[in-house]
Design an enzyme around this catalytic site. Structure first.
Site, PDB file in Angstrom:
ATOM      1  N   HIS A 136       0.798  -1.236   0.000  1.00 40.93           N
ATOM      2  CA  HIS A 136       0.000   0.000   0.000  1.00 40.93           C
ATOM      3  C   HIS A 136       0.821   1.273   0.000  1.00 40.93           C
ATOM      4  O   HIS A 136       0.272   2.369  -0.017  1.00 40.93           O
ATOM      5  CB  HIS A 136      -0.946   0.009   1.209  1.00 40.93           C
ATOM      6  CG  HIS A 136      -0.256   0.289   2.511  1.00 40.93           C
ATOM      7  ND1 HIS A 136       0.443  -0.663   3.179  1.00 40.93           N
ATOM      8  CD2 HIS A 136      -0.140   1.418   3.237  1.00 40.93           C
ATOM      9  CE1 HIS A 136       0.957  -0.143   4.285  1.00 40.93           C
ATOM     10  NE2 HIS A 136       0.629   1.122   4.347  1.00 40.93           N
TER      11      HIS A 136
HETATM   12  C1  UD1 Z   1      -1.888   5.553   6.159  1.00 38.41           C
HETATM   13  C2  UD1 Z   1      -0.541   6.017   6.739  1.00 38.41           C
HETATM   14  C3  UD1 Z   1       0.497   4.930   6.550  1.00 38.41           C
HETATM   15  C4  UD1 Z   1       0.018   3.595   7.100  1.00 38.41           C
HETATM   16  C5  UD1 Z   1      -1.333   3.247   6.486  1.00 38.41           C
HETATM   17  C6  UD1 Z   1      -1.881   1.947   7.025  1.00 38.41           C
HETATM   18  C7  UD1 Z   1      -0.104   8.445   6.565  1.00 38.41           C
HETATM   19  C8  UD1 Z   1       0.666   9.467   5.827  1.00 38.41           C
HETATM   20  N1  UD1 Z   1      -0.068   7.196   6.022  1.00 38.41           N
HETATM   21  O1  UD1 Z   1      -1.715   5.376   4.763  1.00 38.41           O
HETATM   22  O2  UD1 Z   1       1.685   5.300   7.220  1.00 38.41           O
HETATM   23  O3  UD1 Z   1       0.955   2.593   6.810  1.00 38.41           O
HETATM   24  O4  UD1 Z   1      -2.244   4.321   6.780  1.00 38.41           O
HETATM   25  O5  UD1 Z   1      -3.059   1.595   6.399  1.00 38.41           O
HETATM   26  O6  UD1 Z   1      -0.712   8.745   7.560  1.00 38.41           O
HETATM   27  N2  UD1 Z   1      -9.245   4.564   2.542  1.00 38.41           N
HETATM   28  C9  UD1 Z   1     -10.449   3.936   2.604  1.00 38.41           C
HETATM   29  N3  UD1 Z   1     -10.963   3.626   3.834  1.00 38.41           N
HETATM   30  C10 UD1 Z   1     -10.316   3.923   4.989  1.00 38.41           C
HETATM   31  C11 UD1 Z   1      -9.093   4.595   4.909  1.00 38.41           C
HETATM   32  C12 UD1 Z   1      -8.568   4.909   3.674  1.00 38.41           C
HETATM   33  O7  UD1 Z   1     -11.067   3.640   1.579  1.00 38.41           O
HETATM   34  O8  UD1 Z   1     -10.836   3.610   6.084  1.00 38.41           O
HETATM   35  C13 UD1 Z   1      -8.692   4.889   1.201  1.00 38.41           C
HETATM   36  C14 UD1 Z   1      -9.061   6.283   0.731  1.00 38.41           C
HETATM   37  O9  UD1 Z   1      -9.248   6.226  -0.641  1.00 38.41           O
HETATM   38  C15 UD1 Z   1      -7.810   7.084   1.031  1.00 38.41           C
HETATM   39  C16 UD1 Z   1      -6.715   6.059   0.827  1.00 38.41           C
HETATM   40  O10 UD1 Z   1      -7.266   4.825   1.251  1.00 38.41           O
HETATM   41  O11 UD1 Z   1      -7.666   8.195   0.201  1.00 38.41           O
HETATM   42  C17 UD1 Z   1      -5.474   6.364   1.613  1.00 38.41           C
HETATM   43  O12 UD1 Z   1      -5.768   6.552   3.009  1.00 38.41           O
HETATM   44  P1  UD1 Z   1      -4.802   7.477   3.918  1.00 38.41           P
HETATM   45  O13 UD1 Z   1      -5.225   7.440   5.333  1.00 38.41           O
HETATM   46  O14 UD1 Z   1      -4.669   8.833   3.281  1.00 38.41           O
HETATM   47  O15 UD1 Z   1      -3.386   6.811   3.745  1.00 38.41           O
HETATM   48  P2  UD1 Z   1      -2.965   5.269   3.812  1.00 38.41           P
HETATM   49  O16 UD1 Z   1      -2.473   4.892   2.474  1.00 38.41           O
HETATM   50  O17 UD1 Z   1      -4.033   4.436   4.425  1.00 38.41           O
END
Ligand code: UD1
Length: 366
Positions: free
Chosen positions: A206
């Site tokens: 991811h």
């Molecule tokens: C975040 C953390 C990363 C961690 C990861 C674990 C930061 C910068 N990154 O990355 O260090 O390893 O979490 O998962 O804080 N989304 C969903 N549902 C959710 C959450 C996210 O669909 O409940 C999707 C959304 O499209 C979102 C994307 O995942 O835009 C990314 O989520 P985000 O929290 O921005 O970053 P992660 O890649 O999850």
């Protein structure tokens, strides 16, 4: 009683906050107030962890959700400031390196509230990782530093942190692993997937550097295509990764690979069960590098660097990178039984939560 405000926001935070909450409750000398920033919000990314790890319901959920880094960080800051002004905590505890960690640290410090950082001092020295910026900002302004290994100590001292503020805690995530190991072993996920222990590999993917760039993701998918010809791959997919595969038109090609089981994100016990019974793990996660080390499972890290070098020096982890030939060569070595055995780093013993709470109580005169 002194009030301690604990912050969690994203999936890897929940395993870290659970043992600290539990140790605070057991000791009974501090009054905890749990804040969920809402950075992660899907049932599978958040609530299931609270239920399975028996983390109390958050006292407040800031509901910030997804967004660009600036949007997400800013939303957390605006909402968290309101909570700090209302609750007037004596101390804020942040864990890990996600956007919520950094955002809440900045807010608390500007309100003169001391901050303790659990998992301080980790450094990948890769400034293209958002987490590296979060770690550096958090560690540059917080007051108490809880480290997982001696490298964290060295990194913090080099950046001028007073050694008296650095406390060796061990690894809170390993507290959670050890206390859930038996329950996880009994999880039906292997049967549900029709896989046998040792006959599959677990994949997680991811990191933005691997999945947000079509070329990088395409190269990795080619490597996975070749690996699945040798061994079944179980892949609980992060929503970000599936979204990107779809955006780049790679999803169909991926779904056509017959020996890969793509699943929605697994809950904590399913993931631990898949990890501990796998032949090896392919990952770009930070936490899995540590968990495989404790479980003695070979870990092939699909990144060019790691902020957790102890897992390489002492554990079962190898930072292999993203070149398909190197990944394939590493897989061949595991399958030939040529992987190092590794050992468990000092103090990753299930007592990190207790050590942290003892230091917090002392700091607050509780
Ligand atoms: C975040 C953390 C990363 C961690 C990861 C674990 C930061 C910068 N990154 O990355 O260090 O390893 O979490 O998962 O804080 N989304 C969903 N549902 C959710 C959450 C996210 O669909 O409940 C999707 C959304 O499209 C979102 C994307 O995942 O835009 C990314 O989520 P985000 O929290 O921005 O970053 P992660 O890649 O999850």
């Amino acid at each position: 009683m002194k009030k301690v405000l604990l912050v969690c926001g994203a999936r890897p935070n929940f395993m870290k906050i659970a043992p600290i909450m539990s140790a605070i409750t057991r000791s009974g000398k501090l009054s905890p107030y749990l804040v969920h920033t809402g950075q992660h919000y899907d049932e599978k990314m958040s609530k299931s962890f609270f239920d399975l790890l028996r983390i109390p319901e958050p006292d407040i959920d800031l509901g910030v959700g997804s967004g660009s880094h600036a949007e997400q960080t800013a939303k957390v800051m605006v909402e968290f400031e309101k909570v700090c002004l209302k609750e007037k905590p004596d101390l804020v505890v942040v864990v890990g390196d996600v956007n919520s960690t950094m955002a809440c640290t900045i807010v608390a410090k500007k309100l003169f509230i001391p901050v303790a950082h659990v998992e301080a001092g980790l450094r990948s020295f890769d400034m293209r990782m958002p987490e590296e910026i979060n770690r550096m900002v958090t560690d540059s302004i917080c007051d108490l530093f809880f480290i997982t290994d001696p490298e964290g100590d060295r990194n913090l001292r080099k950046s001028g942190i007073d050694p008296k503020d650095i406390h060796f805690a061990g690894n809170v995530m390993i507290d959670t692993l050890l206390s859930n190991r038996e329950t996880a072993q009994a999880n039906p996920i292997l049967k549900d997937l029709g896989v046998q222990p040792g006959q599959y590999c677990l994949l997680t993917l991811h990191r933005p550097s691997n999945v947000d760039d079509p070329e990088a993701l395409g190269r990795l998918l080619n490597a996975l295509g070749r690996i699945q010809e040798k061994i079944r791959i179980v892949f609980p997919a992060h929503p970000r990764t599936l979204k990107m595969m779809e955006k780049f038109g790679l999803l169909e090609k991926f779904q056509a690979m017959k020996n890969i089981s793509v699943r929605e994100p697994s809950d904590y016990h399913q993931t631990l069960c898949l990890n501990m019974n796998s032949r090896f793990v392919l990952t770009d996660s930070g936490g899995l590098q540590e968990e495989t080390t404790v479980l003695g499972i070979p870990c092939i890290t699909l990144r060019e660097n790691t902020e957790r070098p102890v897992t390489v020096v002492e554990g079962t982890n190898e930072v292999v990178g993203t070149d398909p030939e190197k990944i394939l060569a590493a897989v061949e070595r595991v399958l030939a039984g040529e992987w190092k055995k590794g050992g468990k780093p000092h103090g990753w013993d299930g007592k990190a939560g207790e050590r942290i709470v003892a230091v917090l109580e002392n700091y607050l005169g509780a």
